[in-house]
Design an enzyme around this catalytic site. Sequence first.
Site, PDB file in Angstrom:
ATOM      1  N   LYS A  12       0.843  -1.202   0.000  1.00 24.58           N
ATOM      2  CA  LYS A  12       0.000   0.000   0.000  1.00 24.58           C
ATOM      3  C   LYS A  12       0.871   1.242   0.000  1.00 24.58           C
ATOM      4  O   LYS A  12       2.046   1.231   0.410  1.00 24.58           O
ATOM      5  CB  LYS A  12      -0.943   0.016   1.199  1.00 24.58           C
ATOM      6  N   ASP A 139      -2.699  -1.764   9.978  1.00 29.13           N
ATOM      7  CA  ASP A 139      -2.746  -1.801   8.515  1.00 29.13           C
ATOM      8  C   ASP A 139      -3.250  -3.135   7.964  1.00 29.13           C
ATOM      9  O   ASP A 139      -3.467  -3.264   6.758  1.00 29.13           O
ATOM     10  CB  ASP A 139      -1.345  -1.556   7.920  1.00 29.13           C
TER      11      ASP A 139
END
Length: 299
Positions: A12, A139
């Site tokens: 990401k 995350d």
Amino acid sequence: MTQTVTVRVPAKVNVQLAVGGARPDGFHDLANVFLAVGLYDEVTVTPADELRVTCSGPDADQVPLDRTNLAARAALELARRQRIEPAVHLHIAKDIPVAGGMAGGSADGAGALLACDTLWGTGTSRQELLDICAELGSDVPFSLVGGAALGIGRGERLRTLEVGGTFHWVFAIAERGLSTPAVFREFDRLNEGVRIPEPVASQDLFDALAKGDAAALAATVSNDLQPAALSLFPALADALAAGSASGALAALVSGSGPTTAFLAADAESARTVAGALRASGTCRTVRVTDGPAPGATVV
């Protein structure tokens, strides 16, 4: 029962990372806009006599192979909830930079969770998988979901976002890693005595994502952890400058760093930026990819 399951899971980039002040539990409230990009780790799970973790790929020697590894923790937690033995061999094929601020460890946790659920046929609900992910780390839920999402709380509570096009990115991988907790500690040190406002996500950024407008996105990206990352690793400023000078629309530290991320207008511009970064001597290696990318997927 299937004898082997492989799950592919993306890296990401944080296109916005707004950070609030430290909470009593030591975490920080975030408004964290994630975009999954096409760099992937693969987690392969096979039955074994006991839980074992192996790893291959760039910087694999830096990945812990004990039960602190998020992939191992994911297998242990799913097994605990399902009352089964976590007797599996987890093999992580790394391609996401290690300790690079791109959620490689979190990706491995989400990948292992989906792979074990598939291997064991436990049929865990999507919501319970997300709950386990949130327990593992801030995350990890996004690594399961992919695409684009706003993460609030400490980043683990997700709202998916619409993306109307492809965004082209160049990532400059630094010579060494940075510890996320160390970057947050530096953020706290730099902001000592400062009243930090509640983190708020940018509606203009949401609109840019929805339109697939790279120039509009470039005008709205931000990272409140960037000053802390630069304080701990001043040389990152040279990579940011080199990428900007070569025509990147935006340059920022990815998450807690030290990977630097460059948004390009199109694929050709991305190649130009990548070439300039390689020639600049400001980073160890350069990766070119795009987003959004799908979340954890059985392959």
